[in-house]
Design an enzyme around this catalytic site. Structure first.
Site, PDB file in Angstrom:
ATOM      1  CG  HIS A  18      -1.926  -0.985   1.366  1.00 27.98           C
ATOM      2  ND1 HIS A  18      -2.073  -1.795   2.466  1.00 27.98           N
ATOM      3  CD2 HIS A  18      -2.919  -1.347   0.497  1.00 27.98           C
ATOM      4  CE1 HIS A  18      -3.114  -2.595   2.290  1.00 27.98           C
ATOM      5  NE2 HIS A  18      -3.639  -2.367   1.095  1.00 27.98           N
ATOM      6  CE  LYS A  42     -13.349  -6.775   4.495  1.00 28.23           C
ATOM      7  NZ  LYS A  42     -12.743  -6.140   3.331  1.00 28.23           N
ATOM      8  NE  ARG A  91      -2.880  -7.544  -4.292  1.00 30.97           N
ATOM      9  CZ  ARG A  91      -3.676  -7.917  -3.311  1.00 30.97           C
ATOM     10  NH1 ARG A  91      -3.186  -8.061  -2.108  1.00 30.97           N
ATOM     11  NH2 ARG A  91      -4.948  -8.156  -3.518  1.00 30.97           N
ATOM     12  CB  SER A 129      -4.503  -6.339   4.842  1.00 27.85           C
ATOM     13  OG  SER A 129      -4.118  -5.124   4.276  1.00 27.85           O
TER      14      SER A 129
END
Ligand code: PNS
Length: 161
Positions: A18, A42, A91, A129
């Site tokens: 990030h 979430k 990515r 993450s």
């Protein structure tokens, strides 16, 4: 005209991947706001306050980056901040489908806002993450893929559980 960009995400926690994207965005746009999503639906490992603090600490070396949080629709927040651009990192091809769909959805909602993709450094192509949290939880080393402040904070998370 100054161009402000929003880099939104869960950042639970922020990783070196990030940071790489935020730094590259800051080299292009006048101001970048790293914005942590407040998502009640979430469950997150870290609170929004903790996620913002870790992001702020690990990006303090870049003068034109700010850290903030948002809830609700991203495009509404982008308009409220008078920003023109949404930054997203890519990515791998597997990210693309979801990102493409999100970009199109956001364009449908707000055609004037541009989504700008930045490709990661290959050395971070496998970093997420969730994998950081999992590797750390099972005793693996994540020192090389997260900023120091996150590494220290992960230890407190581990202790608390
Ligand atoms: O780091 P993440 O979890 O991949 O980030 C996803 C994020 C925060 C960019 C996305 O979930 C989002 O924008 N949420 C806010 C609600 C919204 O605007 N949804 C419509 C986008 S299709």
């Amino acid at each position: 005209m100054k161009v402000r960009a929003i880099y939104p995400g869960s950042f639970d926690p922020i990783t070196n991947g990030h940071i790489y994207i935020a730094e590259r965005a800051a080299a292009i746009f006048d101001e970048v706001i790293v914005s942590v999503l407040v998502n009640e639906r979430k469950s997150a490992a870290f609170t929004v306050k903790e996620r913002c603090e870790m992001a702020r600490d690990s990006l303090k070396h870049v003068a034109n980056i700010k850290v903030d949080s948002f809830n609700g629709l991203l495009v509404d927040y982008v308009k409220q901040k008078e920003a023109a651009v949404i930054i997203r990192g890519l990515r791998a091809m597997s990210d693309f489908e979801y990102e493409f769909q999100m970009a199109l959805m956001n364009r449908q909602l707000a055609p004037e806002i541009e989504t700008f993709f930045i490709v990661t450094d290959p050395k971070y192509s496998y970093v997420s993450s969730s994998s950081v949290r999992e590797i750390f939880h099972f005793g693996g080393t994540v020192k090389d893929v997260v900023p120091r402040v996150v590494f220290e904070k992960l230890k407190t998370l581990h202790k608390g559980k």
